[in-house]
Every structure is written in C-alpha cells, then in structure tokens.
Design an enzyme around this catalytic site. Structure first.
Site, PDB file in Angstrom:
ATOM      1  N   ASN A  10      -9.645 -13.151  64.371  1.00  0.00           N
ATOM      2  CA  ASN A  10     -11.052 -13.302  64.012  1.00  0.00           C
ATOM      3  C   ASN A  10     -11.867 -12.662  65.138  1.00  0.00           C
ATOM      4  OD1 ASN A  10     -13.595 -14.090  63.278  1.00  0.00           O
ATOM      5  ND2 ASN A  10     -13.283 -16.289  63.587  1.00  0.00           N
ATOM      6  N   LYS A  12     -14.890 -12.031  65.168  1.00  0.00           N
ATOM      7  CA  LYS A  12     -16.277 -12.543  65.197  1.00  0.00           C
ATOM      8  C   LYS A  12     -17.258 -11.375  65.328  1.00  0.00           C
ATOM      9  CE  LYS A  12     -14.551 -16.927  66.828  1.00  0.00           C
ATOM     10  NZ  LYS A  12     -14.781 -18.171  67.541  1.00  0.00           N
ATOM     11  N   HIS A  95     -15.892 -20.924  58.262  1.00  0.00           N
ATOM     12  CA  HIS A  95     -15.703 -21.062  59.711  1.00  0.00           C
ATOM     13  C   HIS A  95     -16.746 -22.030  60.269  1.00  0.00           C
ATOM     14  CE1 HIS A  95     -15.528 -20.129  63.957  1.00  0.00           C
ATOM     15  NE2 HIS A  95     -14.311 -19.678  63.729  1.00  0.00           N
ATOM     16  N   GLU A  97     -18.553 -21.888  62.756  1.00  0.00           N
ATOM     17  CA  GLU A  97     -19.795 -21.232  63.195  1.00  0.00           C
ATOM     18  C   GLU A  97     -20.726 -20.973  62.006  1.00  0.00           C
ATOM     19  OE1 GLU A  97     -17.768 -18.138  65.377  1.00  0.00           O
ATOM     20  OE2 GLU A  97     -17.064 -19.661  66.774  1.00  0.00           O
ATOM     21  N   GLU A 167      -9.270 -25.870  62.425  1.00  0.00           N
ATOM     22  CA  GLU A 167      -9.839 -25.445  63.705  1.00  0.00           C
ATOM     23  C   GLU A 167     -10.702 -26.557  64.293  1.00  0.00           C
ATOM     24  OE1 GLU A 167      -9.962 -20.889  64.026  1.00  0.00           O
ATOM     25  OE2 GLU A 167     -11.784 -21.502  63.022  1.00  0.00           O
ATOM     26  N   GLY A 173     -13.055 -21.453  71.449  1.00  0.00           N
ATOM     27  CA  GLY A 173     -13.704 -20.688  72.502  1.00  0.00           C
ATOM     28  C   GLY A 173     -13.928 -21.475  73.784  1.00  0.00           C
ATOM     29  N   SER A 213      -8.558 -21.625  70.667  1.00  0.00           N
ATOM     30  CA  SER A 213      -7.982 -21.228  71.950  1.00  0.00           C
ATOM     31  C   SER A 213      -6.475 -20.970  71.896  1.00  0.00           C
ATOM     32  CB  SER A 213      -8.320 -22.257  73.032  1.00  0.00           C
ATOM     33  OG  SER A 213      -9.729 -22.352  73.197  1.00  0.00           O
TER      34      SER A 213
END
Ligand code: PGA
Length: 250
Positions: A10, A12, A95, A97, A167, A173, A213
């Site tokens: 990903n 991003k 996701h 985000e 996730e 991150g 991560s």
C-alpha cells in the site's frame, strides 16, 4: 480451495508516477517467491503506467480506493470501470485512513465492495480497531461489528471473493506491531465468524492479511500464524529490497 498467500503493498499517497515506475521495476527485478500473490496498490495516477511494464505473472496491481457509481457527476472520484481499465485487478476498500479522514462508514464500504466485485475487482477489505478499543478489550467485538455491518449488503458468493485485511489502527505507521498472538487471535475470530455466517468452505478459502508496521524483521513470524495469509504493507513497501524480503517471508 487452498487460500492464497498474499503480500500487498500500500504505497498510500507516496511517489510520483516516475518514482513509482522505478520502484515497480526495481521490485520486479528481485527474486520474488512465485508462490506468493504480490499486489501493488499504487496511487490511481500510476496504475496505467505500471500495467504497461513487463512484470511477472504473480505481480498484480490495485487501486487504493474506488467510488460506488460507474460514471456521472462525481468530480474527483474514480469508478470501478475506470480502475479496471487501467489494468488493476484489486482495490483496497475501507482502509482506516479513509474511514477516519473521509468519513467512510461500514455501510458505504459494503457498497464499495459490492461495486468492485461487480466489475471483477477483488476488494482488499480492511477492518481494525483503535487503541482505546484495544485497551478496553473490545477489539474482537468491534471488528466483528464492522464486518457484519458491511457484509450485510453482500451475498455469500460475493463475500467468498473478498480478501480481508486486519489492520489495528494503533499499529499503522507507528512502528508498533501487533504481536503474532494478537494477530492470530483476531484472524481466528474473523475466520470463525466467516465459518458461522458463510460455512467452512468460504472461511477456509478467504485470505486474511495482517497490516500494521509489517517489516522484513517481523514478517516471517506474523505470516507463520495459522490464520494469517499475508500482509498489507505500507511504509516497508516503499523500498524494493524491504518489500521483496517481506514477499519472500512465507
Ligand atoms: P504501515 O501501513 O505498514 O506503514 O504500518 C500499513 C497500512 O496502513 O496498510
């Protein structure tokens, strides 16, 4: 049906088209485990260029988002037919985000997954809990509620075609990874839910990826858990050598 091992990148909102093409070429020059399905989820601007590169058959490309409608007055959105026409075969849906910054709800994400499937795109359907929920011990309940609310819109045949990515938001991150036991606990719970709701064949055939991560140093142990079938990798997918090491961790 034996489920696939999948290493999904990903990227991003990172790389220009030129940098993305260079990264893809560098990745494909590595010796990648042919038994693993590799999926590079790049920015939509990059996908057509990536699809024109000569890449091994087990390396697919995917989008990071799609809209539910096929066409029309939705300025700035990207439809499933558009994504498909770039050569992409996967799409990340839900996701954390997107959920957090673009207010995407469980129901809307169910609609997106349905739209993707109707155009032959495989959704990588994301779920996961925040730190407060994890600390309160409600993480399993929370993730099950996310999946149930979204999958209510899908038929059993549609659910059977999904890839699911767990996730935990606190591990994205942050450098903090769920322990292999924490990942396995959730993946087993997801698989049990799929078994109860859709039967053992469906539960056994759906790949459930872990994201948060993932790095070359922890991939082997996480992928070694019985219900973990691969990873959705952000930061470590932006370097060809670290992502190829993750691909080669099954
Ligand atoms: P990370 O991101 O690997 O950088 O934690 C994972 C993701 O958000 O998909």
């Amino acid at each position: 049906m034996k489920r696939k091992n999948i290493a999904a990148a990903n990227w991003k909102m990172n790389t220009t088209v030129q940098e993305g093409v260079a990264l893809m070429n560098e990745l494909c020059a590595q010796d990648l485990d042919k038994g693993a399905q590799v999926v590079v989820c790049a920015p939509a601007t990059h996908l057509y260029a990536l699809s024109q590169l000569s890449t091994p058959e087990h390396v697919a490309i995917g989008g990071q988002n799609i809209y539910t409608k096929d066409s029309g007055a939705f300025t700035g959105e990207i439809s499933c037919p558009m994504l498909k026409s770039t050569g992409a075969t996967y799409a990340v849906v839900g996701h954390s985000e997107r959920r957090a910054y673009f207010a995407e709800t469980d129901e809307f994400l169910g609609e997106k997954a349905k739209a993707a499937l109707s155009h032959g795109l495989t959704p990588i359907f994301c779920c996961g809990e925040g730190l407060d929920i994890r600390k309160a011990g409600n993480h399993v309940e929370h993730v099950m509620a996310q999946l149930k609310a979204s999958f209510a819109l899908l038929t059993a045949e549609e659910v059977a075609q999904l890839v699911i990515a767990y996730e935990p938001i606190w591990a994205i991150g942050t450098g903090e990874t769920a322990s292999p036991e924490q990942a396995q606990e959730m993946h087993a719970a997801i698989r049990n839910y799929l078994k109860d709701a859709y039967g053992a064949d469906t539960a056994d055939s759906i790949s459930i990826l872990y994201g948060g991560s993932v790095k070359p140093a922890n991939a082997k142990e996480i992928f070694g858990q019985p219900d973990v079938d691969g990873g959705l990798v952000g930061g470590a997918s932006l370097k060809a050598d670290s992502f190829s090491a993750i691909v080669n961790s099954f």
